[in-house]
Motif scaffolding. Sequence first.
Motif, short mmCIF file in Angstrom:
data_model
loop_
_atom_site.label_atom_id
_atom_site.label_comp_id
_atom_site.label_asym_id
_atom_site.label_seq_id
_atom_site.Cartn_x
_atom_site.Cartn_y
_atom_site.Cartn_z
N UNK A 63 0.83 -1.21 0.00
CA UNK A 63 0.00 0.00 0.00
C UNK A 63 0.87 1.26 0.00
N UNK A 64 2.09 1.16 0.53
CA UNK A 64 2.99 2.32 0.53
C UNK A 64 3.40 2.67 -0.90
N UNK A 65 3.52 1.64 -1.72
CA UNK A 65 3.91 1.86 -3.11
C UNK A 65 2.81 2.64 -3.83
N UNK A 66 1.58 2.25 -3.56
CA UNK A 66 0.45 2.95 -4.18
C UNK A 66 0.29 4.37 -3.63
N UNK A 67 0.50 4.48 -2.32
CA UNK A 67 0.33 5.79 -1.67
C UNK A 67 1.31 6.82 -2.24
N UNK A 68 2.53 6.39 -2.53
CA UNK A 68 3.54 7.35 -2.99
C UNK A 68 3.53 7.55 -4.50
N UNK A 69 2.96 6.61 -5.25
CA UNK A 69 3.02 6.71 -6.72
C UNK A 69 1.65 6.79 -7.40
N UNK A 70 0.63 6.31 -6.72
CA UNK A 70 -0.70 6.25 -7.35
C UNK A 70 -0.75 5.24 -8.48
N UNK A 71 0.25 4.36 -8.55
CA UNK A 71 0.36 3.47 -9.71
C UNK A 71 0.08 2.02 -9.41
N UNK A 72 -0.03 1.66 -8.14
CA UNK A 72 -0.07 0.23 -7.79
C UNK A 72 -1.28 -0.12 -6.94
N UNK A 73 -2.45 -0.15 -7.56
CA UNK A 73 -3.67 -0.33 -6.78
C UNK A 73 -4.00 -1.77 -6.39
N UNK A 74 -3.20 -2.75 -6.84
CA UNK A 74 -3.54 -4.15 -6.52
C UNK A 74 -2.30 -4.95 -6.12
N UNK A 75 -2.53 -5.93 -5.24
CA UNK A 75 -1.45 -6.80 -4.75
C UNK A 75 -1.77 -8.25 -5.11
N UNK A 76 -0.84 -8.90 -5.79
CA UNK A 76 -1.03 -10.31 -6.14
C UNK A 76 -0.72 -11.20 -4.94
N UNK B 225 -10.10 -16.60 -5.10
CA UNK B 225 -10.37 -15.44 -5.97
C UNK B 225 -11.77 -14.92 -5.74
N UNK B 226 -12.73 -15.82 -5.62
CA UNK B 226 -14.11 -15.40 -5.42
C UNK B 226 -14.24 -14.65 -4.09
N UNK B 227 -13.58 -15.17 -3.06
CA UNK B 227 -13.69 -14.53 -1.74
C UNK B 227 -12.96 -13.20 -1.66
N UNK B 228 -11.86 -13.08 -2.42
CA UNK B 228 -11.07 -11.85 -2.33
C UNK B 228 -11.45 -10.81 -3.38
N UNK B 229 -12.24 -11.23 -4.36
CA UNK B 229 -12.60 -10.32 -5.44
C UNK B 229 -11.55 -10.28 -6.54
N UNK B 230 -10.62 -11.22 -6.47
CA UNK B 230 -9.57 -11.28 -7.49
C UNK B 230 -10.14 -11.78 -8.82
N UNK B 231 -9.63 -11.25 -9.92
CA UNK B 231 -10.19 -11.62 -11.22
C UNK B 231 -9.34 -12.64 -11.98
N UNK B 232 -8.06 -12.75 -11.59
CA UNK B 232 -7.15 -13.59 -12.38
C UNK B 232 -6.48 -14.70 -11.58
N UNK C 267 -5.85 -0.67 -1.24
CA UNK C 267 -5.50 -1.50 -2.40
C UNK C 267 -6.51 -2.65 -2.55
N UNK C 268 -6.42 -3.32 -3.70
CA UNK C 268 -7.28 -4.49 -3.95
C UNK C 268 -6.42 -5.75 -3.98
N UNK C 269 -7.09 -6.88 -3.86
CA UNK C 269 -6.36 -8.14 -4.07
C UNK C 269 -6.35 -8.41 -5.58
N UNK C 270 -5.15 -8.63 -6.10
CA UNK C 270 -5.01 -8.87 -7.54
C UNK C 270 -4.96 -10.36 -7.86
#
Length: 388
Positions: free
Chosen positions: A50-63, A128-135, A86-89
């Motif tokens: 989440x720190x990566x997304x907070x500082x860059x706005x580029x990383x909204x999901x974590x695999x 994936x279903x429980x976390x909302x992950x698509x892939x 962030x979202x679960x990727x």
Amino acid sequence: MTDLSAIEKQLDRLAIEVPSWAYGNSGTRFKVFATEGTPRTVEEKISDAAQVNKTTGLAPAVALHIPWDKVDDYAALRRFAADAGVEIGTVNSNTFQADTYKFGSLTHHDPAVRRAAVEHHLECVEIMTATGSKDLKIWLADGTNYPGQQDMRQRQDALAESLAEIYAGLADDQRMVLEYKFFEPAFYHTDVPDWGTSYAQVAALGDKAKVCLDTGHHAPGTNIEFIVMQLLRLGKLGSFDFNSRFYADDDLIVGAADPFQLFRIMTEVVRGGGLDEGSDLSLMLDQCHNVEEKIPGQIRSVLNVQEMTARALLVDQEALAAARTANDVLGANEVFMDAFYTDVRPTLAAWRESRGLPADPMAAYAASGYQQKINAERQGGQQASWGA
Ligand code: AOS
Ligand code: ZN
Ligand code: ZN
């Protein structure tokens, strides 16, 4: 400063998924160095991401990686991630560490081994279903070390059957991506060694199955951007695993070894509509930070992708088309290189500020005190479990 107004929309859409394993300790077969502040739980990995997304706005999901990131309550993990911004990727399966799979998983000649491997993937789909992950991302270590060791044809047939079972378990809004790798850990043959094999397997399944291209999984000298072009043309490029390589599957910071290659790849992504509205191309990092700091390593990585994407978007398409039509070899090359040589860093700093983000994400992270806080709080951090 470079004028970004024409490319703003595509730049705004750029999103890069970060891997949970990048935050754990990793290394080579020679040594895994311990680092201060290393996450002890999946929640701590998500907080770091989440720190990566907070500082860059580029990383909204974590695999996630299963079983490394196994928890009891995935709905709670999803909420935890959302609270962190962030979202679960992508959910990554793992059939490369259990003894059961010593001689193969989805390709094994023994139906009982294949069954176990298929069930593992179906469990990943439930996650994936429980976390909302698509892939669902499938990378297989399956292969052999010696000519004659196994029947390569049987294994390809078994793979097709196994994948069909997993595919049938996907919901309408879920996808699977099949990653290829030409060698390692198997050294004579790998069951999904190249994009052609991955393409043939996913094409037989349907629209929800696509190819995952890991930039580190090609022989030296391979024209990766050609593969990108072809898979996008065929509508079958599902995702990237970005990283850099000098020699093998080095998993170094993307854009560090060969920024020009990353630029060339991103020009084909742009050309193929990968950044267009509605594109389902997923850009992920698959990296490990063995000796450098992990969170700054991830920040650097997503910024590298952003910089080369901006340059790719700046290619003067009109001038390029004119030069190509005129068969102006050097002229076309010059237009292309002009974009590559454009230093977009000051412009992107201003662009970030205009969106309420720090102009210098690396400096902002260093000044945030987050690293000092986790160094003090976390004792006995986890190894990433495996570092490739
Ligand atoms: C292995 O070499 C592959 O790059 C995998 O994508 C990946 O590193 C692994 O599956 C981690 O989950
Ligand atoms: Zn990968
Ligand atoms: Zn790899």
